[in-house]
Write a protein that holds these residues in place. Sequence first.
Motif, PDB file in Angstrom:
ATOM      1  N   UNK A 279       0.835  -1.210   0.000  1.00  0.00           N
ATOM      2  CA  UNK A 279       0.000   0.000   0.000  1.00  0.00           C
ATOM      3  C   UNK A 279       0.858   1.244   0.000  1.00  0.00           C
ATOM      4  N   UNK A 280       2.035   1.148   0.663  1.00  0.00           N
ATOM      5  CA  UNK A 280       2.915   2.309   0.736  1.00  0.00           C
ATOM      6  C   UNK A 280       3.453   2.682  -0.636  1.00  0.00           C
ATOM      7  N   UNK A 281       3.863   1.643  -1.385  1.00  0.00           N
ATOM      8  CA  UNK A 281       4.450   1.884  -2.697  1.00  0.00           C
ATOM      9  C   UNK A 281       3.470   2.591  -3.616  1.00  0.00           C
ATOM     10  N   UNK A 282       2.183   2.217  -3.527  1.00  0.00           N
ATOM     11  CA  UNK A 282       1.213   2.761  -4.469  1.00  0.00           C
ATOM     12  C   UNK A 282       0.221   3.712  -3.821  1.00  0.00           C
ATOM     13  N   UNK A 283       0.637   4.384  -2.746  1.00  0.00           N
ATOM     14  CA  UNK A 283      -0.243   5.328  -2.077  1.00  0.00           C
ATOM     15  C   UNK A 283      -0.643   6.466  -3.009  1.00  0.00           C
ATOM     16  N   UNK A 284       0.313   6.956  -3.778  1.00  0.00           N
ATOM     17  CA  UNK A 284       0.006   8.035  -4.722  1.00  0.00           C
ATOM     18  C   UNK A 284      -1.007   7.581  -5.754  1.00  0.00           C
ATOM     19  N   UNK A 285      -0.875   6.335  -6.237  1.00  0.00           N
ATOM     20  CA  UNK A 285      -1.842   5.797  -7.196  1.00  0.00           C
ATOM     21  C   UNK A 285      -3.239   5.775  -6.589  1.00  0.00           C
TER      22      UNK A 285
ATOM     23  N   UNK B  11      10.854  -6.885  -0.773  1.00  0.00           N
ATOM     24  CA  UNK B  11      10.341  -7.717   0.314  1.00  0.00           C
ATOM     25  C   UNK B  11       8.972  -8.296  -0.045  1.00  0.00           C
ATOM     26  N   UNK B  12       8.121  -7.471  -0.651  1.00  0.00           N
ATOM     27  CA  UNK B  12       6.802  -7.933  -1.067  1.00  0.00           C
ATOM     28  C   UNK B  12       6.914  -9.029  -2.116  1.00  0.00           C
ATOM     29  N   UNK B  13       7.898  -8.907  -2.994  1.00  0.00           N
ATOM     30  CA  UNK B  13       8.118  -9.917  -4.035  1.00  0.00           C
ATOM     31  C   UNK B  13       8.367 -11.280  -3.399  1.00  0.00           C
ATOM     32  N   UNK B  14       9.241 -11.315  -2.411  1.00  0.00           N
ATOM     33  CA  UNK B  14       9.556 -12.591  -1.757  1.00  0.00           C
ATOM     34  C   UNK B  14       8.364 -13.137  -0.977  1.00  0.00           C
TER      35      UNK B  14
ATOM     36  N   UNK C 147      -0.818 -17.063  -5.998  1.00  0.00           N
ATOM     37  CA  UNK C 147      -1.094 -17.401  -7.388  1.00  0.00           C
ATOM     38  C   UNK C 147      -0.792 -16.263  -8.361  1.00  0.00           C
ATOM     39  N   UNK C 148      -0.304 -15.155  -7.849  1.00  0.00           N
ATOM     40  CA  UNK C 148      -0.070 -14.001  -8.711  1.00  0.00           C
ATOM     41  C   UNK C 148       1.265 -14.075  -9.441  1.00  0.00           C
ATOM     42  N   UNK C 149       2.110 -15.039  -9.078  1.00  0.00           N
ATOM     43  CA  UNK C 149       3.469 -15.109  -9.615  1.00  0.00           C
ATOM     44  C   UNK C 149       4.232 -13.823  -9.328  1.00  0.00           C
ATOM     45  N   UNK C 150       3.884 -13.169  -8.213  1.00  0.00           N
ATOM     46  CA  UNK C 150       4.566 -11.958  -7.743  1.00  0.00           C
ATOM     47  C   UNK C 150       4.519 -10.824  -8.756  1.00  0.00           C
ATOM     48  N   UNK C 151       3.516 -10.810  -9.620  1.00  0.00           N
ATOM     49  CA  UNK C 151       3.467  -9.788 -10.666  1.00  0.00           C
ATOM     50  C   UNK C 151       3.230  -8.388 -10.090  1.00  0.00           C
ATOM     51  N   UNK C 152       2.395  -8.278  -9.058  1.00  0.00           N
ATOM     52  CA  UNK C 152       2.117  -6.964  -8.481  1.00  0.00           C
ATOM     53  C   UNK C 152       3.373  -6.371  -7.848  1.00  0.00           C
ATOM     54  N   UNK C 153       4.081  -7.194  -7.087  1.00  0.00           N
ATOM     55  CA  UNK C 153       5.308  -6.720  -6.442  1.00  0.00           C
ATOM     56  C   UNK C 153       6.385  -6.412  -7.477  1.00  0.00           C
ATOM     57  N   UNK C 154       6.415  -7.184  -8.542  1.00  0.00           N
ATOM     58  CA  UNK C 154       7.377  -6.951  -9.627  1.00  0.00           C
ATOM     59  C   UNK C 154       7.137  -5.570 -10.235  1.00  0.00           C
ATOM     60  N   UNK C 155       5.875  -5.286 -10.540  1.00  0.00           N
ATOM     61  CA  UNK C 155       5.543  -3.976 -11.109  1.00  0.00           C
ATOM     62  C   UNK C 155       5.864  -2.860 -10.125  1.00  0.00           C
ATOM     63  N   UNK C 156       5.607  -3.097  -8.835  1.00  0.00           N
ATOM     64  CA  UNK C 156       5.898  -2.083  -7.827  1.00  0.00           C
ATOM     65  C   UNK C 156       7.379  -1.738  -7.806  1.00  0.00           C
TER      66      UNK C 156
END
Length: 241
Positions: free
Chosen positions: A3-9, A128-131, A137-146
Amino acid sequence: MSATVHLTDRVKLDLLRLIEADGLIPGDKLPAADELCRQFSVSRTVVREAIASLKAEGRLRSLRGSGVYVETPPPAAKGMALFMAAPEEIGDILDFMEFRISVEVEAAGLAAERRTEVNLLRMAQALAQFRRSFKDKTLATDADRAFHRAIADATNNNRFRLFVDEVGERLIPRRALGASFADERSKTEFLEVIAGEHQRIYDAISERKPDEARIAMRRHLEDGRRRYRDWRIAHDIAVAG
């Protein structure tokens, strides 16, 4: 996703919802920054960043000493819509990965030159979110984009951030591509490789080494392009068999 990474979004979306809910039209004034901070429960910095991003997109404008006003959004460019269309074939994905290399390699170099401690914190949070996403089931795609968005932020050039935001989930297409693994171990090993690539990019940016950051990003994206190609070959062989 952190949530911190995408607070501006999130605040950008809140502002757009506010404009719609209040029936604001071009020329109408937004509430004062302090009111927006209270309403969205965020700092003035986050509100300023969200407003700046919407101004860059042509949705808001500011008048010195007066405030921020709703602007008529620019017409969608048909060519850009086609250009940013979600890749549907592996050839499209490979072409898009090639284009990402031309953009994100330079972004990594600029990030190494211009990053702040806050930028590094956001990158570290994404790592950290990636790990933590290895098991889902997301394959860490959200954390990757972040992680890639945090690098775009660190360039201090809003165009890089807008690129990542506009591309959205299409930036990391492995989930949409239907990537699959024989078992959990092979999936974890795959994600460990990407985590290592991300770590090398982060280290170069942290140490303010632009050339090394560019090299690390190029290797990461070129390896990603190879992985997508290998997936498709394996898929075609399986179907043919």
